[in-house]
Design an enzyme around this catalytic site. Sequence first.
Site, PDB file in Angstrom:
ATOM      1  CE1 TYR A   1      -9.577  72.565 -38.138  1.00  0.00           C
ATOM      2  CE2 TYR A   1     -11.876  72.182 -38.697  1.00  0.00           C
ATOM      3  CZ  TYR A   1     -10.535  72.138 -39.041  1.00  0.00           C
ATOM      4  OH  TYR A   1     -10.158  71.678 -40.283  1.00  0.00           O
ATOM      5  CD  GLU A   2     -17.406  73.841 -37.406  1.00  0.00           C
ATOM      6  OE1 GLU A   2     -18.395  74.459 -36.923  1.00  0.00           O
ATOM      7  OE2 GLU A   2     -17.498  72.720 -37.923  1.00  0.00           O
TER       8      GLU A   2
ATOM      9  CD  GLU B   1     -26.291  70.122 -34.890  1.00  0.00           C
ATOM     10  OE1 GLU B   1     -25.793  71.243 -34.742  1.00  0.00           O
ATOM     11  OE2 GLU B   1     -27.197  69.898 -35.713  1.00  0.00           O
TER      12      GLU B   1
ATOM     13  CB  VAL C   1     -11.943  62.998 -33.996  1.00  0.00           C
ATOM     14  CG1 VAL C   1     -10.703  62.299 -33.442  1.00  0.00           C
ATOM     15  CG2 VAL C   1     -12.996  61.970 -34.418  1.00  0.00           C
TER      16      VAL C   1
ATOM     17  N   GLY D   1      -7.280  61.359 -37.905  1.00  0.00           N
ATOM     18  CA  GLY D   1      -6.537  60.581 -38.886  1.00  0.00           C
ATOM     19  C   GLY D   1      -6.115  59.206 -38.414  1.00  0.00           C
TER      20      GLY D   1
ATOM     21  N   GLY E   1      -8.530  56.809 -37.267  1.00  0.00           N
ATOM     22  CA  GLY E   1      -9.630  55.848 -37.381  1.00  0.00           C
ATOM     23  C   GLY E   1     -10.832  56.103 -36.494  1.00  0.00           C
TER      24      GLY E   1
ATOM     25  N   GLY F   1     -12.805  58.802 -36.326  1.00  0.00           N
ATOM     26  CA  GLY F   1     -13.882  59.400 -37.107  1.00  0.00           C
ATOM     27  C   GLY F   1     -14.599  58.364 -37.950  1.00  0.00           C
TER      28      GLY F   1
ATOM     29  CD  GLU G   1     -11.022  71.554 -49.596  1.00  0.00           C
ATOM     30  OE1 GLU G   1     -10.917  70.395 -50.065  1.00  0.00           O
ATOM     31  OE2 GLU G   1     -11.863  72.370 -50.010  1.00  0.00           O
TER      32      GLU G   1
ATOM     33  CE1 TYR H   1     -18.142  63.453 -42.388  1.00  0.00           C
ATOM     34  CE2 TYR H   1     -18.058  65.748 -43.051  1.00  0.00           C
ATOM     35  CZ  TYR H   1     -18.162  64.792 -42.065  1.00  0.00           C
ATOM     36  OH  TYR H   1     -18.276  65.170 -40.754  1.00  0.00           O
TER      37      TYR H   1
END
Length: 158
Positions: free
Chosen positions: A25-26, A84, A88, A94, A96, A98, A126, A132
């Site tokens: 994903y990153e 670290e 999910v 989306g 709950g 996390g 985003e 956060y």
Amino acid sequence: MYSLREGQVEDLPRVLELIEELALYEKAPEQVTNTVQMMKEDGFGANPVYGMFVCEKDETKEIIGIAVYYYRYSTWKGKRLYLEDLVVTQSERGKGAGKLLLERTMAKSLEDGCTGMMWQVLDWNEPAINFYKKYGAAIEGGWYNVHLQDYEIRKILS
């Protein structure tokens, strides 16, 4: 819908899968060089250096999320919990999980006498930034991540 518990050594293959999912994903899947064996020694050996919580779906007991943390020391603030990774799996985001993982990690920081906790988020992520921000987390700029790999250190010191 979900249950949280402390991670166990038997969870490590699935935990590593989630870490690899995060790396994909990153946009950095090649960066993951960790192994189940390394994670076993580092988290469950004689001198554990990290802890983790896992989130399971109640009906299947499948691990769908993790929070991996360790402690660091700030000369300005004292003992801090460093989150670290909070991961999910995509199909469960989306819903709950996390929230449960982050809030359990927050509670752990207080249980262990930390003065707070910290973590990083990519500036382009985003969905995570917005998640956060719901907690009022301060997202700071102006700092660069600095690191040396083990092979680079060996070269410098040889």
